[in-house]
Scaffold this motif. Structure first.
Motif, PDB file in Angstrom:
ATOM      1  N   ASP A 206       0.839  -1.198   0.000  1.00 52.35           N
ATOM      2  CA  ASP A 206       0.000   0.000   0.000  1.00 52.35           C
ATOM      3  C   ASP A 206       0.872   1.245   0.000  1.00 52.35           C
ATOM      4  OD1 ASP A 206       0.906  -0.035   2.605  1.00 52.35           O
ATOM      5  OD2 ASP A 206      -0.888   0.924   3.373  1.00 52.35           O
TER       6      ASP A 206
ATOM      7  N   ASP B  10       0.049   3.738   9.716  1.00 50.98           N
ATOM      8  CA  ASP B  10       0.291   3.157   8.395  1.00 50.98           C
ATOM      9  C   ASP B  10       1.283   2.006   8.503  1.00 50.98           C
ATOM     10  OD1 ASP B  10      -1.402   4.827   7.022  1.00 50.98           O
ATOM     11  OD2 ASP B  10       0.134   6.361   6.706  1.00 50.98           O
ATOM     12  N   ARG B  14       0.638  -2.056   7.719  1.00 45.54           N
ATOM     13  CA  ARG B  14       1.495  -2.771   6.810  1.00 45.54           C
ATOM     14  C   ARG B  14       2.225  -3.904   7.538  1.00 45.54           C
ATOM     15  NH1 ARG B  14       5.707  -0.402   2.434  1.00 45.54           N
ATOM     16  NH2 ARG B  14       3.993   0.632   1.417  1.00 45.54           N
ATOM     17  N   ILE B 215      -5.758  -7.049   3.160  1.00 49.09           N
ATOM     18  CA  ILE B 215      -5.046  -5.986   2.445  1.00 49.09           C
ATOM     19  C   ILE B 215      -5.722  -5.704   1.108  1.00 49.09           C
ATOM     20  CG2 ILE B 215      -3.291  -7.346   1.207  1.00 49.09           C
ATOM     21  CD1 ILE B 215      -2.656  -4.090   3.054  1.00 49.09           C
ATOM     22  N   GLY B 257       7.424  -3.087   8.926  1.00 49.58           N
ATOM     23  CA  GLY B 257       6.357  -2.156   8.533  1.00 49.58           C
ATOM     24  C   GLY B 257       6.671  -0.737   9.000  1.00 49.58           C
ATOM     25  N   SER B 261       7.501   2.638   6.788  1.00 51.26           N
ATOM     26  CA  SER B 261       6.635   3.810   6.904  1.00 51.26           C
ATOM     27  C   SER B 261       7.404   5.035   7.351  1.00 51.26           C
ATOM     28  CB  SER B 261       5.527   3.550   7.912  1.00 51.26           C
ATOM     29  OG  SER B 261       4.518   2.859   7.304  1.00 51.26           O
TER      30      SER B 261
END
Lengths: 370, 300
Positions: A206, B10, B14, B215, B257, B261
């Motif tokens: 994403d 975020d 993830r 997802i 993740g 991010s």
């Protein structure tokens, strides 16, 4: 080993016979992707060349000579493109219509230049091919990559009134190239500021963090360079985060799959794409001819290829010769009516009168913005 | 500060997905020392199944949450069946072969499954319906948090808690731990090792399918290739956390993740992967077995 050399001998003999038989023909070489995963970009060009050749031959040929189309596959690969070019040169092509991909075109161009053969691409958009100035034998019937970025950037600044612009790209040649040109245009105009310039990894699960960053940058508009899968993910993430700033993108996004995937979120998205030529009678004629001959809708770059074939043969006709210098001069001075409009070529080899328009998604369809 | 939390969530979203997929890698590795490269494809197949089932249910006019509740189990069962079958076809016959053989077999399986979906379905991107229902409570913080992010994180946490409890407290969980320590000893004390291995594949695949469905409905699109990058990243997460360690995979997923991010948020998304893999290299230099991995002890 003996087998191989005898195979070569046979091939050489066949080639010789071929050239001997075609001495009085105009040979229109069509190098490009004709197999492999990019074949769909190259095959319509072969069809276009055949249709134009047929049309001329029905009228008695060009200057009394029959036009013969010789396709040559390069799969859009530079290393195969040079092979294709050598093959065509050895077959004494008069002019060549191709290559399809910019990389392949770049690799093959010196070979045509050496042999003084005009090469006209319907689809190679890399600016350096003409702007570089090294290839007076190169022409194209499609607008350069930077034309698109120039249009998108000035659209965002002038029509949308954006003062701060975020630019995102997909790190690929196409997307990053578009983004860098757009950035350059914005910075040179001094009408707006680029507040963010970043690449995202295609295929990442994403893009929330990148979208968050665009939001934080306070941009009035987002310009995206790349293809529709990333574009739809980014647009959807933006709209879900309540970001309503305009999304301006390129031809890679002006694709019905984009609308299908992004659905309601696609509404209002701007994308540049080739000028709408659906009203041009020559375009209609070409498409009809294609349907009649091949029983199918024409594919990618068909109109550009059809126009290029017309331009090449028209130039030979006007020059009254297949001589390289005369053909080049005719291409630059004589206007010709084609499916993409009335065109001739500038000193660099770009077609005057070919270009892009901005489209917007309205009710699930790309509509030209006035 | 709001920006920090946005990026934080975020990364958490993830990371939860990475963790769900990483668990499959790490569990399989823990038991048969195999890196199951076809695992990313299971994630993709889970998402595809969900797309097909939800399409059918959507045509019947059911509401979103009902579709989600019915779609998820079907996707999980279907993906598990794939995981089970892959093990039987591609790995079991090679169990006593040199370790490279099943690895190559895994890569082959991965390519096969990608192309199978490409041919049987489509090479195009497909829109995925957003099955995750909007939550009014969350939507008040719109912008900072989205309800699909909250649902993903909560679901992943619940699933992982369930898995931990299963491994810790059930007989089967005990059998899995025993097999991980030494398959031969486990066999000698009467554990059906084949059954344990099959179960490991089933559980791993089920988790990947959950990740895939979550997802896909968050980002709204899928194609046959989504498993590749997700698989590589999840594998990285598993190694980061210590391959073979279940809490390690969860932690590794989250760490990866967040790294990505924050790299995007505070440096540049150009360097997202650079930071992720630089972190991996650093951790492997200072802790070769990963964050929570136990150093390999030579069994004598």
């Amino acid at each position: 080993m003996r087998k191989i050399s005898s195979a070569f001998a046979v091939a050489a003999a066949v080639a010789l016979m071929g050239t001997a038989a075609q001495a009085k023909d105009i040979i229109l070489g069509v190098p490009g992707a004709q197999s492999g995963d990019l074949a769909s970009y190259g095959l319509p060009t072969v069809n276009a060349a055949k249709l134009v050749a047929e049309q001329y031959n029905a009228k008695g040929g060009v200057l009394g000579m029959k036009v013969k189309v010789v396709p040559q596959d390069d799969q859009c690969k530079p290393e195969l493109a040079t092979n294709a070019a050598f093959k065509l040169v050895s077959e004494n092509v008069t002019v060549a219509l191709g290559h399809i991909c910019s990389g392949a075109t770049k690799a093959a161009l010196p070979i045509y230049k050496e042999s003084k053969i005009v090469l006209m691409s319907p689809s190679a958009t890399n600016p350096e091919l003409t702007l570089g100035g090294g290839y007076p034998n190169f022409f194209r019937t499609i607008a350069r990559d930077d034309a698109q970025a120039r249009l998108a950037a000035s659209f965002a600044m002038d029509k949308l009134g954006a003062k701060t612009i975020a630019i995102i790209h997909d790190k690929g040649d196409y997307g990053k190239g578009f983004a860098e040109w757009a950035q350059k245009v914005v910075e040179e105009s001094k009408k707006a500021k680029v507040v963010l310039f970043e690449g995202v990894t295609p295929g990442a699960i994403d893009y929330s963090a990148a979208v968050q960053k665009v939001k934080d940058s306070g941009a009035d508009a987002l310009i995206f360079g790349g293809y529709h899968p990333e574009a739809s993910k980014i647009v959807m993430a933006m709209r879900k985060k309540d970001m309503k700033i305009p999304f301006v993108s390129d031809d890679g996004v002006k694709d019905d799959t984009f609308i299908k995937v992004a659905g309601e979120f696609a509404e209002g998205v701007y994308a540049s794409g080739p000028k709408d030529i659906s009203g041009n009678p020559l375009h209609k004629e070409a498409v009809e001819a294609h349907k009649k001959a091949f029983n199918a809708e024409p594919g990618a770059f068909f109109d550009n290829a059809y126009s290029a074939a017309l331009a090449l043969l028209n130039a030979i006709e006007k020059a009254k010769s297949t001589d390289y210098d005369k053909v080049v001069k005719a291409l630059q001075t004589e206007y010709v009516e084609t499916p993409v409009g009335k065109i001739r070529f500038d000193k660099q080899g770009d077609a005057e009168g070919v270009g892009f328009d901005v489209y917007q998604v309205v009710k699930g369809q790309f509509v030209k913005v006035q | 500060m709001e920006y920090f939390f946005e990026i934080f969530f975020d990364g958490l979203t993830r990371g939860s997905i990475y963790a769900l997929i990483a668990l499959g890698y790490t569990m399989v590795y823990g038991i048969i020392q195999l890196i199951n490269f076809a695992h990313g494809e299971i994630y993709m197949i889970g998402a595809f199944t969900a797309l097909i089932v939800s399409g059918v249910l959507g045509a019947l006019g059911l509401p979103g949450y009902a579709i989600l509740l019915m779609t998820l189990p079907v996707a999980v069962i279907y993906a598990s069946a794939y995981g089970y079958t892959i093990e039987k076809i591609a790995y079991k016959p090679l169990r006593n072969a040199p370790r490279l053989s099943p690895l190559i077999s895994a890569i082959g399986m991965s390519i096969f499954l990608q192309n199978y979906v490409l041919l049987a379905q489509t090479p195009d991107f497909l829109p995925f319906p957003s099955l995750l229902p909007p939550l009014d409570v969350v939507d008040r913080f719109h912008g900072v948090l989205s309800s699909s992010e909250v649902i993903i994180v909560v679901t992943a946490a619940l699933v992982m808690a369930g898995l931990t409890a299963f491994i810790k407290f059930t007989r089967m969980g005990k059998a899995m731990r025993a097999t991980a320590q030494s398959p031969r000893m486990a066999m000698l004390v009467g554990i059906n090792v084949d059954q344990v291995i099959s179960l490991t594949f089933i559980i791993g695949s089920a988790l990947a399918a959950v990740g895939g469905v979550l997802i896909a409905s968050h980002v709204g699109q899928i194609n046959f290739y989504i498993g590749f990058l997700a698989g590589i990243k999840a594998f990285t997460a598993a190694v980061l956390g210590g391959i073979g360690s279940i809490p390690g995979a969860m932690l590794g997923g989250l760490v990866l993740g967040w790294t990505e991010s924050f790299a995007t948020g505070y440096v540049s998304s150009d360097y997202e992967d650079v930071f992720a893999f630089a972190l991996l290299v650093l951790i492997l230099i200072f802790r070769p077995a990963g964050i929570l991995g136990k150093p390999a002890i030579q069994k004598v």
